[in-house]
Write a protein that holds these residues in place. Structure first.
Motif, PDB file in Angstrom:
ATOM      1  N   ALA A 146       2.713   2.594  -8.560  1.00 27.15           N
ATOM      2  CA  ALA A 146       1.769   3.528  -7.935  1.00 27.15           C
ATOM      3  C   ALA A 146       1.940   4.914  -8.543  1.00 27.15           C
ATOM      4  O   ALA A 146       0.955   5.583  -8.869  1.00 27.15           O
TER       5      ALA A 146
ATOM      6  N   GLU B  76      -3.140   0.542  -3.618  1.00 23.29           N
ATOM      7  CA  GLU B  76      -2.315  -0.663  -3.649  1.00 23.29           C
ATOM      8  C   GLU B  76      -1.662  -0.750  -5.018  1.00 23.29           C
ATOM      9  O   GLU B  76      -2.287  -0.429  -6.038  1.00 23.29           O
TER      10      GLU B  76
ATOM     11  N   ARG C 243       0.849  -1.196   0.000  1.00 25.48           N
ATOM     12  CA  ARG C 243       0.000   0.000   0.000  1.00 25.48           C
ATOM     13  C   ARG C 243       0.881   1.240   0.000  1.00 25.48           C
ATOM     14  O   ARG C 243       1.957   1.250   0.596  1.00 25.48           O
ATOM     15  N   PHE C 244       0.363   2.285  -0.669  1.00 24.21           N
ATOM     16  CA  PHE C 244       1.109   3.529  -0.800  1.00 24.21           C
ATOM     17  C   PHE C 244       0.219   4.717  -0.468  1.00 24.21           C
ATOM     18  O   PHE C 244      -0.954   4.745  -0.849  1.00 24.21           O
TER      19      PHE C 244
ATOM     20  N   SER D 145       4.558  -1.800  -6.841  1.00 22.91           N
ATOM     21  CA  SER D 145       5.765  -1.064  -6.460  1.00 22.91           C
ATOM     22  C   SER D 145       5.446   0.426  -6.393  1.00 22.91           C
ATOM     23  O   SER D 145       4.385   0.868  -6.859  1.00 22.91           O
ATOM     24  N   ALA D 146       6.388   1.191  -5.837  1.00 19.60           N
ATOM     25  CA  ALA D 146       6.215   2.639  -5.792  1.00 19.60           C
ATOM     26  C   ALA D 146       6.153   3.202  -7.204  1.00 19.60           C
ATOM     27  O   ALA D 146       5.371   4.123  -7.486  1.00 19.60           O
TER      28      ALA D 146
ATOM     29  N   ILE E  37       4.456   9.911  -3.564  1.00 23.99           N
ATOM     30  CA  ILE E  37       4.088   8.523  -3.313  1.00 23.99           C
ATOM     31  C   ILE E  37       5.018   7.945  -2.252  1.00 23.99           C
ATOM     32  O   ILE E  37       6.231   7.994  -2.406  1.00 23.99           O
ATOM     33  N   MET E  38       4.445   7.401  -1.181  1.00 18.56           N
ATOM     34  CA  MET E  38       5.217   6.847  -0.080  1.00 18.56           C
ATOM     35  C   MET E  38       4.668   5.490   0.331  1.00 18.56           C
ATOM     36  O   MET E  38       3.467   5.367   0.522  1.00 18.56           O
ATOM     37  N   PRO E  39       5.535   4.488   0.475  1.00 18.50           N
ATOM     38  CA  PRO E  39       5.055   3.181   0.903  1.00 18.50           C
ATOM     39  C   PRO E  39       4.751   3.179   2.400  1.00 18.50           C
ATOM     40  O   PRO E  39       5.396   3.869   3.185  1.00 18.50           O
TER      41      PRO E  39
ATOM     42  N   ALA F  24      -0.506   8.419  -1.276  1.00 18.00           N
ATOM     43  CA  ALA F  24      -0.311   9.417  -2.326  1.00 18.00           C
ATOM     44  C   ALA F  24      -0.754  10.758  -1.752  1.00 18.00           C
ATOM     45  O   ALA F  24      -1.918  10.926  -1.381  1.00 18.00           O
TER      46      ALA F  24
END
Length: 112
Positions: free
Chosen positions: A87, A80, A3-4, A83-84, A107-109, A6
């Motif tokens: 996303a 979801e 999950r990321f 990868s970053a 965008i950050m995980p 945004a």
């Protein structure tokens, strides 16, 4: 699937410039942008985990207490993706950047 977060960003200058336009122009941008935003969310609905929302003025809490603060954050969404990079690619055509005067989408995980 990872999950990321945004985070939508915008500069104070971009907001001021947008708000200096005639109300009819602002309304036209809003009408087009909201429709495109809804269509973007519909296309990506299977991977949106939290629609988040737009946010207002910032209040910061520190060891020294509570105070007003300024930052470029104007909203967020949780998605979801594999990868970053995957996303990030989802947001290349986002109306925050293509219609509204948005500055970017960070965008950050989630790591916990």
């Amino acid at each position: 699937m990872p999950r990321f977060l945004a985070v939508y960003t915008i500069t104070r200058e971009a907001i001021a410039s947008f708000r200096s336009r005639p109300k009819s122009e602002q309304d036209a941008v809003d009408q087009e942008g909201v429709a495109q935003w809804a269509a973007w969310e519909e296309r990506h609905a299977p991977v949106i985990r939290d629609r988040g929302g737009m946010v207002g003025k910032t209040t910061r809490v520190t060891r020294d207490g509570i105070a007003d603060a300024v930052n470029p954050v104007c909203g967020y969404l949780v998605v979801e993706a594999e990868s970053a990079d995957a996303a990030a690619r989802m947001f290349l055509d986002h109306p925050h950047l293509t219609v509204f005067p948005g500055d970017g989408v960070d965008i950050m995980p989630f790591v916990t």
